[in-house]
Motif scaffolding. Sequence first.
Motif, mmCIF file in Angstrom:
data_model
loop_
_atom_site.group_PDB
_atom_site.id
_atom_site.type_symbol
_atom_site.label_atom_id
_atom_site.label_comp_id
_atom_site.label_asym_id
_atom_site.label_seq_id
_atom_site.Cartn_x
_atom_site.Cartn_y
_atom_site.Cartn_z
ATOM 1 N N LEU A 75 0.912 -1.263 0.557
ATOM 2 C CA LEU A 75 0.308 -0.242 -0.075
ATOM 3 C C LEU A 75 0.801 1.459 0.349
ATOM 4 O O LEU A 75 0.609 2.481 -0.804
ATOM 5 C CB LEU A 75 -0.706 0.181 1.287
ATOM 6 C CG LEU A 75 -2.235 -1.148 1.250
ATOM 7 C CD1 LEU A 75 -2.900 -1.027 2.526
ATOM 8 C CD2 LEU A 75 -3.127 -0.499 0.236
ATOM 9 N N LYS A 76 1.695 1.197 0.472
ATOM 10 C CA LYS A 76 2.974 2.486 1.201
ATOM 11 C C LYS A 76 2.665 2.925 -0.270
ATOM 12 O O LYS A 76 4.051 3.689 -1.071
ATOM 13 C CB LYS A 76 3.817 2.338 1.683
ATOM 14 C CG LYS A 76 3.062 2.048 3.294
ATOM 15 C CD LYS A 76 4.244 2.019 4.595
ATOM 16 C CE LYS A 76 5.793 1.599 3.986
ATOM 17 N NZ LYS A 76 6.815 1.984 4.826
ATOM 18 N N ALA A 77 3.738 1.602 -1.336
ATOM 19 C CA ALA A 77 4.109 1.583 -2.432
ATOM 20 C C ALA A 77 3.102 2.136 -3.357
ATOM 21 O O ALA A 77 3.550 3.082 -4.824
ATOM 22 C CB ALA A 77 5.484 0.431 -3.451
ATOM 23 N N GLN A 78 1.941 1.841 -3.939
ATOM 24 C CA GLN A 78 1.117 2.279 -4.539
ATOM 25 C C GLN A 78 1.096 3.699 -4.280
ATOM 26 O O GLN A 78 0.330 4.344 -5.087
ATOM 27 C CB GLN A 78 -0.367 1.455 -3.883
ATOM 28 C CG GLN A 78 0.156 -0.276 -5.202
ATOM 29 C CD GLN A 78 0.510 -0.391 -6.068
ATOM 30 O OE1 GLN A 78 -0.367 0.831 -7.149
ATOM 31 N NE2 GLN A 78 0.816 -0.841 -6.797
ATOM 32 N N CYS A 79 0.999 4.303 -3.268
ATOM 33 C CA CYS A 79 -0.100 4.769 -2.480
ATOM 34 C C CYS A 79 1.029 6.204 -2.876
ATOM 35 O O CYS A 79 1.124 6.986 -2.666
ATOM 36 C CB CYS A 79 -0.738 5.633 -0.992
ATOM 37 S SG CYS A 79 -1.744 4.898 -0.906
ATOM 38 N N GLY A 80 2.719 6.033 -2.538
ATOM 39 C CA GLY A 80 3.754 6.609 -2.691
ATOM 40 C C GLY A 80 3.689 7.408 -1.473
ATOM 41 O O GLY A 80 4.883 8.800 -1.494
ATOM 42 N N THR A 81 3.724 6.675 -0.542
ATOM 43 C CA THR A 81 3.813 7.463 0.887
ATOM 44 C C THR A 81 4.381 6.528 2.388
ATOM 45 O O THR A 81 3.960 5.091 1.617
ATOM 46 C CB THR A 81 1.989 8.007 1.991
ATOM 47 O OG1 THR A 81 1.511 6.896 1.923
ATOM 48 C CG2 THR A 81 1.787 8.977 0.736
ATOM 49 N N GLY A 82 4.328 6.914 3.364
ATOM 50 C CA GLY A 82 4.313 7.132 4.119
ATOM 51 C C GLY A 82 3.602 5.541 5.437
ATOM 52 O O GLY A 82 2.631 6.296 4.329
ATOM 53 N N GLY A 83 3.882 4.989 6.254
ATOM 54 C CA GLY A 83 2.984 3.963 7.187
ATOM 55 C C GLY A 83 3.461 3.099 7.963
ATOM 56 O O GLY A 83 4.525 2.924 7.768
ATOM 57 N N THR A 84 1.848 2.391 8.880
ATOM 58 C CA THR A 84 2.359 2.089 9.617
ATOM 59 C C THR A 84 1.899 1.231 10.160
ATOM 60 O O THR A 84 0.213 1.106 10.151
ATOM 61 C CB THR A 84 3.208 2.748 11.085
ATOM 62 O OG1 THR A 84 3.827 1.841 12.063
ATOM 63 C CG2 THR A 84 1.980 3.409 11.809
ATOM 64 N N VAL A 85 2.180 0.109 11.203
ATOM 65 C CA VAL A 85 0.901 -1.204 11.406
ATOM 66 C C VAL A 85 0.867 -0.724 12.884
ATOM 67 O O VAL A 85 1.916 -0.864 13.916
ATOM 68 C CB VAL A 85 1.104 -2.406 11.246
ATOM 69 C CG1 VAL A 85 0.449 -3.318 12.035
ATOM 70 C CG2 VAL A 85 1.762 -2.929 9.589
ATOM 71 N N LYS A 86 -0.162 -0.303 13.241
ATOM 72 C CA LYS A 86 -0.294 -0.110 15.123
ATOM 73 C C LYS A 86 -1.568 -1.064 15.756
ATOM 74 O O LYS A 86 -2.845 -0.885 15.004
ATOM 75 C CB LYS A 86 -0.995 1.183 15.640
ATOM 76 C CG LYS A 86 0.517 1.697 15.363
ATOM 77 C CD LYS A 86 -0.054 3.541 15.465
ATOM 78 C CE LYS A 86 1.863 4.520 15.492
ATOM 79 N NZ LYS A 86 0.930 6.035 16.107
ATOM 80 N N ASP A 87 -1.474 -2.025 16.495
ATOM 81 C CA ASP A 87 -2.841 -2.387 17.151
ATOM 82 C C ASP A 87 -3.396 -3.453 15.621
ATOM 83 O O ASP A 87 -4.487 -2.995 15.661
ATOM 84 C CB ASP A 87 -3.605 -1.717 17.739
ATOM 85 C CG ASP A 87 -2.727 -0.831 19.089
ATOM 86 O OD1 ASP A 87 -1.847 -1.413 19.463
ATOM 87 O OD2 ASP A 87 -3.132 -0.077 19.382
ATOM 88 N N ASP A 88 -3.001 -3.990 15.217
ATOM 89 C CA ASP A 88 -4.039 -4.633 13.743
ATOM 90 C C ASP A 88 -4.261 -3.774 13.156
ATOM 91 O O ASP A 88 -5.739 -4.084 12.262
ATOM 92 C CB ASP A 88 -4.931 -5.854 14.357
ATOM 93 C CG ASP A 88 -3.834 -7.040 15.389
ATOM 94 O OD1 ASP A 88 -3.081 -6.986 15.491
ATOM 95 O OD2 ASP A 88 -5.082 -7.695 16.312
ATOM 96 N N GLU A 89 -4.296 -2.413 13.033
ATOM 97 C CA GLU A 89 -4.510 -1.435 11.592
ATOM 98 C C GLU A 89 -3.566 -1.313 11.754
ATOM 99 O O GLU A 89 -2.283 -1.085 11.446
ATOM 100 C CB GLU A 89 -5.691 -0.394 12.400
ATOM 101 C CG GLU A 89 -6.023 -0.584 13.377
ATOM 102 C CD GLU A 89 -7.430 0.322 14.560
ATOM 103 O OE1 GLU A 89 -6.457 1.497 14.543
ATOM 104 O OE2 GLU A 89 -8.272 0.501 15.273
ATOM 105 N N ILE A 90 -3.674 -1.076 10.000
ATOM 106 C CA ILE A 90 -2.570 -0.027 9.174
ATOM 107 C C ILE A 90 -2.869 1.203 8.902
ATOM 108 O O ILE A 90 -4.426 1.541 8.978
ATOM 109 C CB ILE A 90 -2.790 -0.501 8.036
ATOM 110 C CG1 ILE A 90 -2.242 -2.534 7.632
ATOM 111 C CG2 ILE A 90 -1.507 0.254 6.813
ATOM 112 C CD1 ILE A 90 -2.325 -3.360 5.687
ATOM 113 N N GLU A 91 -2.094 2.125 9.051
ATOM 114 C CA GLU A 91 -1.964 3.338 9.098
ATOM 115 C C GLU A 91 -1.171 3.747 7.784
ATOM 116 O O GLU A 91 -0.154 3.938 8.036
ATOM 117 C CB GLU A 91 -1.329 3.924 10.247
ATOM 118 C CG GLU A 91 -2.384 3.976 11.046
ATOM 119 C CD GLU A 91 -2.325 4.370 12.463
ATOM 120 O OE1 GLU A 91 -1.430 5.636 13.066
ATOM 121 O OE2 GLU A 91 -3.026 4.665 13.614
ATOM 122 N N VAL A 92 -2.046 5.125 6.928
ATOM 123 C CA VAL A 92 -1.089 5.584 5.798
ATOM 124 C C VAL A 92 -1.556 6.466 6.043
ATOM 125 O O VAL A 92 -2.707 7.349 5.850
ATOM 126 C CB VAL A 92 -1.594 4.691 3.815
ATOM 127 C CG1 VAL A 92 -0.592 5.265 3.823
ATOM 128 C CG2 VAL A 92 -1.833 3.453 4.480
#
Length: 116
Positions: A75-92
Motif C-alpha cells: 500500500l505504501k508503494a502504491q500510494c507513494g507515502t509512509g505508513g505503519t501497523v498499530k494494533d492490527d490496524e494499518i495507517e497510511v
Amino acid sequence: MANPKSDKRFVYQEFGNGSSPALERAVERGIQDLPPNQQNVRIQATRAGRKGKTVTVITGFQTKPETLATLLKQLKAQCGTGGTVKDDEIEVQGDHKQKILEILVKLGYKAKISGG
C-alpha cells in the motif's frame, strides 16, 4: 514429597491448572489467518490525535502480523507515502481512501469506506 506443580515455578495462580480450553482458544484466535474474501475491512481518513495531519486508517483485519506488514509495504508503494501497523490496524499517511479501496478490492478483500 515432591509436588508435581512445583516444577512450573508459579508464584501465584488463582484458578485452574493454567491450560484451560478458553485460554487455548484465545491463543489460537490471535494467530488465525482468514482469507481476504472473509474479512470485512473498513477504510477511514482521520485527523484525530495527529496534530491536524490526515491519516488513512484501515481496520478489521484478521490476519497474522507478517501478512499485515507485507500488505502495508504494498500500500505504501502504491500510494507513494509512509505508513505503519498499530494494533492490527494499518495507517497510511495522507487521504488515500479511494485508492486503497481499489487496491484492497483487487486483492480480494471485502472493503468499504466508512466515515465522512
